[in-house]
Design an enzyme around this catalytic site. Structure first.
Site, PDB file in Angstrom:
ATOM      1  N   ASN A 236     -13.391 -14.047   6.755  1.00  0.00           N
ATOM      2  CA  ASN A 236     -13.331 -13.399   8.064  1.00  0.00           C
ATOM      3  C   ASN A 236     -11.860 -13.251   8.420  1.00  0.00           C
ATOM      4  O   ASN A 236     -11.195 -14.248   8.705  1.00  0.00           O
ATOM      5  CB  ASN A 236     -14.077 -14.294   9.080  1.00  0.00           C
ATOM      6  CG  ASN A 236     -13.902 -13.816  10.510  1.00  0.00           C
ATOM      7  OD1 ASN A 236     -13.431 -12.709  10.757  1.00  0.00           O
ATOM      8  ND2 ASN A 236     -14.288 -14.662  11.453  1.00  0.00           N
ATOM      9  N   TRP A 237     -11.383 -12.012   8.390  1.00  0.00           N
ATOM     10  CA  TRP A 237      -9.951 -11.795   8.617  1.00  0.00           C
ATOM     11  C   TRP A 237      -9.588 -11.715  10.098  1.00  0.00           C
ATOM     12  O   TRP A 237      -8.417 -11.489  10.429  1.00  0.00           O
ATOM     13  CB  TRP A 237      -9.485 -10.541   7.858  1.00  0.00           C
ATOM     14  CG  TRP A 237      -9.392 -10.769   6.379  1.00  0.00           C
ATOM     15  CD1 TRP A 237      -9.572 -11.956   5.737  1.00  0.00           C
ATOM     16  CD2 TRP A 237      -9.096  -9.805   5.362  1.00  0.00           C
ATOM     17  NE1 TRP A 237      -9.400 -11.798   4.379  1.00  0.00           N
ATOM     18  CE2 TRP A 237      -9.107 -10.481   4.125  1.00  0.00           C
ATOM     19  CE3 TRP A 237      -8.822  -8.438   5.360  1.00  0.00           C
ATOM     20  CZ2 TRP A 237      -8.857  -9.838   2.910  1.00  0.00           C
ATOM     21  CZ3 TRP A 237      -8.575  -7.779   4.157  1.00  0.00           C
ATOM     22  CH2 TRP A 237      -8.600  -8.478   2.944  1.00  0.00           C
ATOM     23  N   LYS A 238     -10.571 -11.847  10.958  1.00  0.00           N
ATOM     24  CA  LYS A 238     -10.312 -11.889  12.412  1.00  0.00           C
ATOM     25  C   LYS A 238      -9.348 -10.763  12.819  1.00  0.00           C
ATOM     26  O   LYS A 238      -9.384  -9.681  12.252  1.00  0.00           O
ATOM     27  CB  LYS A 238      -9.792 -13.273  12.816  1.00  0.00           C
ATOM     28  CG  LYS A 238     -10.684 -14.392  12.287  1.00  0.00           C
ATOM     29  CD  LYS A 238     -10.402 -15.721  12.903  1.00  0.00           C
ATOM     30  CE  LYS A 238     -11.291 -16.778  12.257  1.00  0.00           C
ATOM     31  NZ  LYS A 238     -11.249 -18.062  12.941  1.00  0.00           N
TER      32      LYS A 238
ATOM     33  N   GLY B  86     -12.025 -18.551   7.478  1.00  0.00           N
ATOM     34  CA  GLY B  86     -11.085 -17.798   8.297  1.00  0.00           C
ATOM     35  C   GLY B  86      -9.699 -17.855   7.695  1.00  0.00           C
ATOM     36  O   GLY B  86      -9.354 -17.100   6.776  1.00  0.00           O
ATOM     37  N   GLY B  87      -8.898 -18.799   8.172  1.00  0.00           N
ATOM     38  CA  GLY B  87      -7.478 -18.872   7.790  1.00  0.00           C
ATOM     39  C   GLY B  87      -7.194 -18.775   6.301  1.00  0.00           C
ATOM     40  O   GLY B  87      -6.312 -18.020   5.876  1.00  0.00           O
TER      41      GLY B  87
HETATM   42  C1  PEP Z   1     -14.180 -18.913  10.903  1.00  0.00           C
HETATM   43  O1  PEP Z   1     -13.498 -18.295  11.686  1.00  0.00           O
HETATM   44  O2  PEP Z   1     -15.346 -18.567  10.676  1.00  0.00           O
HETATM   45  C2  PEP Z   1     -13.583 -20.085  10.271  1.00  0.00           C
HETATM   46  C3  PEP Z   1     -14.379 -20.903   9.623  1.00  0.00           C
HETATM   47  O3  PEP Z   1     -12.229 -20.259  10.407  1.00  0.00           O
HETATM   48  P1  PEP Z   1     -11.316 -21.345   9.635  1.00  0.00           P
HETATM   49  O4  PEP Z   1     -11.693 -21.273   8.185  1.00  0.00           O
HETATM   50  O5  PEP Z   1      -9.912 -20.884   9.879  1.00  0.00           O
HETATM   51  O6  PEP Z   1     -11.634 -22.666  10.224  1.00  0.00           O
END
Ligand code: PEP
Length: 251
Positions: free
Chosen positions: A10-12, A235-236
């Site tokens: 998920n590149w947000k 995410g990150g």
């Molecule tokens: C997400 O946004 O779905 C997520 C799991 O973020 P992160 O991996 O950065 O915790």
């Protein structure tokens, strides 16, 4: 029943069009030999057509981060399922905790989005997860029950064969904290049983249940070893092609 693991990024609200194309192209090249997992990336709306073109004929799959539940109309700033499908989108993330927290999405809205996604032949990734306060109050399972039941309410289970559920404890997203293996195992097996008893036993077998929350190259192997973990939503650590490749090729 074998479920193909899904490694989803998920590149947000990160990356311009050229940056997204560059990362997607690098990732596709690095993962060209991956046959045993599905890899999905979800860039921002404006990047979707560009990335769709960049990853055509590669092993990568394209997802969107959100959609609107109406088919069309005077809803400034919103995008429908049909518009996403026409842009080459296959998956859509629905009810991410950031949508629930910052954009006030309710379980009812999430439900309408799931309905819109299946009607538009998109594969929904329903995000659920308890907050720290809900966990401390002993309400983790109550919260998850409601998010799943309300999320798929009124949808014929036959239309949910491509449903993916992402269990993302809110306190573990972007915080560096990961739920411990025992916690993840307990929740995932609870969810599978709940789907079996309350929704459909066929569905319980086909649904992939992803874990999300600070997944990194150094913890993915332990998470993927857990029974009922069918992949991860990241995410990150999905933003950099090299790191994402390490996630896909964990051992
Ligand atoms: C997400 O946004 O779905 C997520 C799991 O973020 P992160 O991996 O950065 O915790």
């Amino acid at each position: 029943m074998t479920r193909t693991p899904l490694i989803a990024g998920n590149w947000k609200m990160f990356k311009t069009g050229p940056e997204a194309v560059d990362t997607a192209t690098q990732l596709a090249a690095a993962c060209a030999d991956v046959r045993d997992k599905e890899i999905m990336i979800a860039p921002t709306y404006v990047c979707l057509p560009l990335v769709a073109t960049a990853i055509a004929n590669t092993s990568l799959h394209l997802g969107a981060q959100n959609l609107h539940f109406e088919k069309q109309g005077a809803f400034t700033g919103e995008i429908s399922a049909d518009m996403l499908a026409a842009a080459g989108v296959e998956y859509v993330i629905i009810g991410h905790s950031e949508r629930r927290q910052y954009f006030f999405e309710t379980d009812d809205m999430v439900n309408r989005k799931i309905q819109a996604a299946v009607a538009g032949r998109l594969k929904p990734i329903l995000c659920i997860g308890e907050t720290q306060a809900q966990r401390e109050a002993g309400n983790t399972f109550l919260t998850l029950d409601k998010q799943v039941a309300d999320g798929v309410k009124g949808v014929d289970s036959k239309l949910l064969q491509d449903l993916v559920i992402a269990y993302e404890p809110v306190w573990a997203i972007g915080t560096g904290e990961t739920a411990g293996p025992d916690q993840v195992e307990t929740v995932h097996s609870y969810l599978r049983t709940m789907l079996d008893t309350q929704i459909s036993s066929d569905l319980a077998q086909t649904v992939r249940i992803l874990y999300g929350g600070s997944v990194k190259p150094d913890n993915i192997a332990n998470l993927m070893r857990i029974q009922d973990v069918d992949g991860v939503l990241v995410g990150g650590a999905s933003l950099d092609a090299g790191t994402f490749t390490e996630l896909v090729k964990y051992d």
